[in-house]
Design an enzyme around this catalytic site. Structure first.
Site, PDB file in Angstrom:
ATOM      1  N   ASP A  26       0.828  -1.207   0.000  1.00  0.00           N
ATOM      2  CA  ASP A  26       0.000   0.000   0.000  1.00  0.00           C
ATOM      3  C   ASP A  26       0.864   1.259   0.000  1.00  0.00           C
ATOM      4  OD1 ASP A  26      -2.368   1.360  -0.049  1.00  0.00           O
ATOM      5  OD2 ASP A  26      -2.789   1.168   2.093  1.00  0.00           O
ATOM      6  N   ARG A  30       0.143   7.714  -2.474  1.00  0.00           N
ATOM      7  CA  ARG A  30       0.737   8.750  -1.619  1.00  0.00           C
ATOM      8  C   ARG A  30       2.195   9.018  -2.001  1.00  0.00           C
ATOM      9  NH1 ARG A  30      -1.256   5.774   3.532  1.00  0.00           N
ATOM     10  NH2 ARG A  30      -1.816   4.307   1.877  1.00  0.00           N
ATOM     11  N   TRP A  31       2.894   7.985  -2.412  1.00  0.00           N
ATOM     12  CA  TRP A  31       4.292   8.157  -2.867  1.00  0.00           C
ATOM     13  C   TRP A  31       4.326   9.110  -4.057  1.00  0.00           C
ATOM     14  CZ3 TRP A  31       7.096   7.453  -7.314  1.00  0.00           C
ATOM     15  CH2 TRP A  31       8.485   7.293  -7.200  1.00  0.00           C
ATOM     16  N   ARG A  39      -0.864   9.285 -10.062  1.00  0.00           N
ATOM     17  CA  ARG A  39      -0.886   8.027  -9.306  1.00  0.00           C
ATOM     18  C   ARG A  39      -0.188   6.895 -10.048  1.00  0.00           C
ATOM     19  NH1 ARG A  39      -4.160   7.559  -4.979  1.00  0.00           N
ATOM     20  NH2 ARG A  39      -4.405   5.323  -5.338  1.00  0.00           N
ATOM     21  N   HIS A  43       2.371   3.653  -9.032  1.00  0.00           N
ATOM     22  CA  HIS A  43       2.194   2.228  -9.333  1.00  0.00           C
ATOM     23  C   HIS A  43       3.403   1.676 -10.107  1.00  0.00           C
ATOM     24  CE1 HIS A  43      -1.709   2.419  -7.621  1.00  0.00           C
ATOM     25  NE2 HIS A  43      -2.281   3.094  -8.605  1.00  0.00           N
ATOM     26  N   SER A  72     -10.374  -7.455  -4.840  1.00  0.00           N
ATOM     27  CA  SER A  72     -11.687  -7.569  -5.482  1.00  0.00           C
ATOM     28  C   SER A  72     -12.480  -6.268  -5.319  1.00  0.00           C
ATOM     29  CB  SER A  72     -12.466  -8.765  -4.898  1.00  0.00           C
ATOM     30  OG  SER A  72     -12.479  -8.702  -3.490  1.00  0.00           O
ATOM     31  N   TRP A  75     -11.739  -2.637  -8.124  1.00  0.00           N
ATOM     32  CA  TRP A  75     -12.527  -2.257  -9.310  1.00  0.00           C
ATOM     33  C   TRP A  75     -13.297  -0.971  -9.066  1.00  0.00           C
ATOM     34  CZ3 TRP A  75     -11.095  -5.029 -13.340  1.00  0.00           C
ATOM     35  CH2 TRP A  75     -10.726  -6.366 -13.173  1.00  0.00           C
ATOM     36  N   LEU A 137      11.310 -20.418  -4.723  1.00  0.00           N
ATOM     37  CA  LEU A 137      10.356 -19.558  -4.006  1.00  0.00           C
ATOM     38  C   LEU A 137       9.031 -19.626  -4.735  1.00  0.00           C
ATOM     39  CD1 LEU A 137       9.778 -17.018  -2.002  1.00  0.00           C
ATOM     40  CD2 LEU A 137      10.231 -15.635  -4.031  1.00  0.00           C
ATOM     41  N   SER A 202      -7.993  -5.003   4.933  1.00  0.00           N
ATOM     42  CA  SER A 202      -8.598  -4.769   3.614  1.00  0.00           C
ATOM     43  C   SER A 202      -8.898  -6.068   2.852  1.00  0.00           C
ATOM     44  CB  SER A 202      -7.702  -3.848   2.761  1.00  0.00           C
ATOM     45  OG  SER A 202      -7.514  -2.609   3.420  1.00  0.00           O
ATOM     46  N   GLU A 213       1.707 -13.495  12.373  1.00  0.00           N
ATOM     47  CA  GLU A 213       2.205 -12.283  13.009  1.00  0.00           C
ATOM     48  C   GLU A 213       1.929 -11.114  12.069  1.00  0.00           C
ATOM     49  OE1 GLU A 213       3.452 -11.966  16.047  1.00  0.00           O
ATOM     50  OE2 GLU A 213       3.197 -14.117  16.397  1.00  0.00           O
TER      51      GLU A 213
HETATM   52  C1  IPE Z   1      -5.352  -2.976  -0.377  1.00  0.00           C
HETATM   53  O1  IPE Z   1      -5.044  -1.640  -0.510  1.00  0.00           O
HETATM   54  C2  IPE Z   1      -5.306  -3.643  -1.719  1.00  0.00           C
HETATM   55  C3  IPE Z   1      -3.992  -3.780  -2.309  1.00  0.00           C
HETATM   56  C4  IPE Z   1      -2.842  -3.413  -1.773  1.00  0.00           C
HETATM   57  C5  IPE Z   1      -3.965  -4.444  -3.597  1.00  0.00           C
HETATM   58  P1  IPE Z   1      -6.164  -0.525  -0.693  1.00  0.00           P
HETATM   59  O2  IPE Z   1      -5.435   0.767  -0.768  1.00  0.00           O
HETATM   60  O3  IPE Z   1      -7.032  -0.877  -1.829  1.00  0.00           O
HETATM   61  O4  IPE Z   1      -6.988  -0.657   0.647  1.00  0.00           O
HETATM   62  P2  IPE Z   1      -7.939   0.384   1.379  1.00  0.00           P
HETATM   63  O5  IPE Z   1      -8.956   0.823   0.375  1.00  0.00           O
HETATM   64  O6  IPE Z   1      -7.082   1.506   1.828  1.00  0.00           O
HETATM   65  O7  IPE Z   1      -8.527  -0.363   2.538  1.00  0.00           O
HETATM   66  C1  IPE Z   2      -1.440   0.270  -3.472  1.00  0.00           C
HETATM   67  O1  IPE Z   2      -1.288   1.644  -3.471  1.00  0.00           O
HETATM   68  C2  IPE Z   2      -1.623  -0.271  -4.852  1.00  0.00           C
HETATM   69  C3  IPE Z   2      -2.931  -0.913  -5.099  1.00  0.00           C
HETATM   70  C4  IPE Z   2      -3.928  -0.913  -4.285  1.00  0.00           C
HETATM   71  C5  IPE Z   2      -3.082  -1.582  -6.365  1.00  0.00           C
HETATM   72  P1  IPE Z   2      -2.534   2.625  -3.440  1.00  0.00           P
HETATM   73  O2  IPE Z   2      -2.927   2.960  -4.828  1.00  0.00           O
HETATM   74  O3  IPE Z   2      -3.626   2.071  -2.598  1.00  0.00           O
HETATM   75  O4  IPE Z   2      -1.870   3.881  -2.752  1.00  0.00           O
HETATM   76  P2  IPE Z   2      -2.528   4.885  -1.714  1.00  0.00           P
HETATM   77  O5  IPE Z   2      -3.137   4.070  -0.616  1.00  0.00           O
HETATM   78  O6  IPE Z   2      -3.555   5.675  -2.476  1.00  0.00           O
HETATM   79  O7  IPE Z   2      -1.381   5.719  -1.258  1.00  0.00           O
HETATM   80 MG    MG Z   3      -4.140   2.275  -0.661  1.00  0.00          MG
END
Ligand code: IPE
Ligand code: IPE
Ligand code: MG
Length: 246
Positions: A26, A30-31, A39, A43, A72, A75, A137, A202, A213
């Site tokens: 996650d 924000r990065w 965004r 990614h 899931s 989307w 792995l 999530s 853990e």
């Molecule tokens: C969880 O991250 C899903 C993935 C890392 C693929 P999200 O960014 O989608 O989760 P929420 O919406 O903050 O809970």
């Molecule tokens: C995780 O980063 C990537 C996926 C959920 C695919 P986010 O896109 O959720 O990044 P934030 O949470 O908006 O920073």
């Molecule tokens: Mg996120």
């Protein structure tokens, strides 16, 4: 299981290494935001972090690494972002599968990949097929994965057998449910990491996390690497697991 609690570093048969680590990757958005970038740039940087982390996991001798790549519920993001994420997955598979194979890594997936675009399903299947005999792995990509959906699919399968008269409801046990989860042939989940400072699961590996853990780190996913994975594993080594025993 030993009678008295031991830390994972002392665990019998172990070198303190978790067998199966899963990561909720996650913080890509924000990065990017911190750098005034779109965004998708986050990614893209996240895909590079996947590459280095998988390599590090294989070098450290983990047996399985599961990465939450698309939930899931993802989307619900804008059509543009979904397209970007699928495009990056396509790019990653085209570029990295040969390298995974060279490194003795077996690619697998969890989640319902039938909802992905046809060519992506093909790329996933080809990658899984090419690497299926590798043993170094297990690299598991969670794609269109949701734990509730996974459990729902397992329950449907069991209910179908009951309805067909092939299964007595009284004989349903935990092992039978586990055998129907997407993770059925993976080692038990030892360590679940979430990056970016969020402290929730999530909908990731809810059944499997029963005694895992948990580690929440502030690092944003694109900044994660082998060093961060080592630090997480060192933390795991200090934990005392009890599994409900004393
Ligand atoms: C969880 O991250 C899903 C993935 C890392 C693929 P999200 O960014 O989608 O989760 P929420 O919406 O903050 O809970
Ligand atoms: C995780 O980063 C990537 C996926 C959920 C695919 P986010 O896109 O959720 O990044 P934030 O949470 O908006 O920073
Ligand atoms: Mg996120």
């Amino acid at each position: 299981m030993s009678a008295s609690p031991v830390t994972n570093a002392e665990a019998a048969g172990g070198n303190g290494m978790p067998r199966h680590v899963a990561i909720i990757m996650d913080g890509n958005g924000r990065w990017a935001k911190r750098r005034f970038l779109p965004r998708v740039a986050g990614h893209r940087a996240g895909a590079e972090a996947v590459r280095v982390t998988v390599k590090a996991a294989a070098d450290m001798g983990l047996r399985a690494l599961t990465l939450y790549a698309f939930s899931s519920e993802n989307w619900r993001r804008s059509a543009e972002e979904v397209t970007d994420l699928m495009g990056l997955l396509r790019h990653y598979l085209r570029k990295e599968v040969a390298e995974l194979h060279r490194n003795g890594i077996r690619l697998r997936t969890i989640g319902d990949i039938s909802a992905l675009e046809g060519d992506l399903i093909g790329l996933v299947r080809d990658g899984v097929e090419l690497t299926k005999n590798n043993r170094r792995l297990d690299f598991v990509l969670a794609l269109n994965y949701g734990a509730q959906d996974e459990m729902l699919r397992a329950v449907r399968g069991i209910a179908t057998e009951v309805q067909a008269g092939k299964l007595d409801p009284q004989s349903i046990d935990q092992a039978m449910i586990e055998a129907r989860l997407d993770t059925c042939d993976l080692p038990p989940l030892d360590l679940l990491i979430r990056t970016s400072g969020e402290r929730r699961l999530s909908n990731f590996l809810l059944w499997q996390a029963a005694y895992a853990e948990l580690l929440f780190v502030d690092t944003l996913w694109p900044d994660f690497d082998g060093k961060a994975l080592s630090a997480a594993i060192a933390d795991f080594g200090t934990r005392e697991r009890r599994f409900g025993g004393r």
